[in-house]
Enzyme design. Structure first.
Site, PDB file in Angstrom:
ATOM      1  N   LYS A  21       0.843  -1.209   0.000  1.00 59.46           N
ATOM      2  CA  LYS A  21       0.000   0.000   0.000  1.00 59.46           C
ATOM      3  C   LYS A  21       0.869   1.247   0.000  1.00 59.46           C
ATOM      4  O   LYS A  21       2.016   1.232   0.452  1.00 59.46           O
ATOM      5  CB  LYS A  21      -0.949   0.033   1.212  1.00 59.46           C
ATOM      6  CG  LYS A  21      -0.286   0.077   2.603  1.00 59.46           C
ATOM      7  CD  LYS A  21       0.152   1.458   3.072  1.00 59.46           C
ATOM      8  CE  LYS A  21       0.934   1.405   4.370  1.00 59.46           C
ATOM      9  NZ  LYS A  21       1.726   2.602   4.625  1.00 59.46           N
ATOM     10  N   ASP A 152      -2.286  -2.060   9.759  1.00 61.79           N
ATOM     11  CA  ASP A 152      -2.532  -2.060   8.318  1.00 61.79           C
ATOM     12  C   ASP A 152      -3.068  -3.395   7.805  1.00 61.79           C
ATOM     13  O   ASP A 152      -3.334  -3.533   6.602  1.00 61.79           O
ATOM     14  CB  ASP A 152      -1.236  -1.725   7.559  1.00 61.79           C
ATOM     15  CG  ASP A 152      -0.705  -0.334   7.890  1.00 61.79           C
ATOM     16  OD1 ASP A 152      -1.517   0.548   8.243  1.00 61.79           O
ATOM     17  OD2 ASP A 152       0.515  -0.131   7.795  1.00 61.79           O
TER      18      ASP A 152
END
Ligand code: C5P
Length: 326
Positions: A21, A152
């Protein structure tokens, strides 16, 4: 695909693929009592993938190959191991031989790079073990298990583009048009996420007001401008609206990153930003061919260890090969 039947029951292998990401916005609030910071972030999954294969085994073990492999811990601190153990516990697979897995991680996402590679491996292990064991947890249920391993992990499970609140683990899908083309520039050495958050706190505390008191850190807010630009699908509008409160802290710890950001801007990036806690720099290009040119130019500038061209949004962790045995 090998299927093995042990004394404890049938086993097989499952492989999951999981994206890295970047954060299109990362706004950081004050330090919380639990050592975390409330954030408002816009996560964006990109087409740089790790692969995790799990095979039923009596005992849990892990091997890591590929990008930065030797830096990844192989014991109980390994994120994929923690994920497998947490899922076995959450689903009651604790008996001998029934909750063990041999884990193989093939890394392309660099370690300690601000790309959530560790969380990605945890997410892939959750998805793969859920398939191997036929435990049938939904993505939301896997995210609950995963959030305890890393902030995350829930996003690595869902992928796409999403707004993250709390520690980053409370997600809402973002409305985004089009495909975004990125060049990622990897740093020579990694940065530790807790170190970067601590440097952010120190830099903020040092910024005294006229009254000599440290400033009050406002609650972070979602950028409505960025969300509108993402809906429009125009990278030229998105680029200048990328923001990261951790960037000054990452730059204070690795001042040479300024040169990398500068090189990206000089060679035509519409946005140039440190990804998450860094040190990876993410450059947004207008289209795929501009990204190719930018990748060549940034490589030529000699300001980073390696360069890759990726696109987003990419899908979250998913099974790509399954030899699970019911
Ligand atoms: O959740 P994760 O393992 O990614 O967090 C690593 C460290 O990063 C935390 O221990 C904390 O120091 C810092 N962190 C933070 N606020 C967040 C996320 C991470 O302070 N929202």
């Amino acid at each position: 695909m090998t299927h093995v039947t042990t004394a404890e029951g049938p086993t097989g292998s499952v492989t999951a693929r999981v994206p890295a990401k970047v954060n299109l916005q990362l706004s950081v609030g004050p330090l919380r009592e639990d050592g975390y910071h409330d954030v408002v972030t816009v996560y964006h999954a990109v087409s740089l993938f790790d692969e995790v294969t799990v095979t039923g085994a009596e005992r849990t073990s892990v091997v890591v190959t590929g990008e930065g492999g030797p830096a990844v811990p192989l014991g109980p601190a390994n994120f994929a191991v923690r994920a497998a153990v947490a899922l076995a516990r959450a689903t009651g697979r604790r008996g001998k031989g029934s909750g063990g897995v041999q884990i193989e991680i093939r890394k392309r996402i660099p370690v300690a790079a601000g790309l959530a590679g560790g969380s990605a491996d945890a997410a892939a292990a959750l998805v793969a073990c859920n398939e191997l064991w036929r435990t049938g947890l939904s993505t939301g249920e896997l995210a609950e298990v995963g959030a305890r391993i890393g902030s995350d992990v829930p996003f690595a499970l869902t992928g796409g583009t999403a707004v993250g609140l709390g520690r980053g683990e409370r997600l809402t899908t973002a409305l985004v048009s089009g495909t975004y083309h990125w060049v990622l520039a990897f740093g020579a050495t990694g940065l530790s996420t807790p170190d970067v958050y601590a440097a952010c706190d120190r830099l903020r505390a040092a910024r005294r007001g006229k009254d000599g008191k440290p400033p009050v850190i406002p609650e972070p807010q979602l950028s409505t401008g960025l969300m509108a630009a993402l809906r429009s699908g125009d990278p030229v509008a998105v680029g200048p609206l990328l923001s990261n409160d951790l960037q000054p802290a990452a730059l204070s710890l690795q001042p040479l990153l300024r040169r990398a950001l500068q090189a990206g801007k000089e060679h035509g990036a519409h946005g140039a930003i440190v990804s998450g806690s860094g040190p990876t720099c993410a450059f947004l290009a207008k289209n795929a061919s501009a990204a190719r040119d930018l990748a060549v130019a940034v490589t030529g500038a000699g300001v980073c260890r390696a360069v890759v061209q990726v696109s987003g949004p990419a899908p979250g962790a998913s099974v790509v090969e399954s030899g699970a045995v019911a």
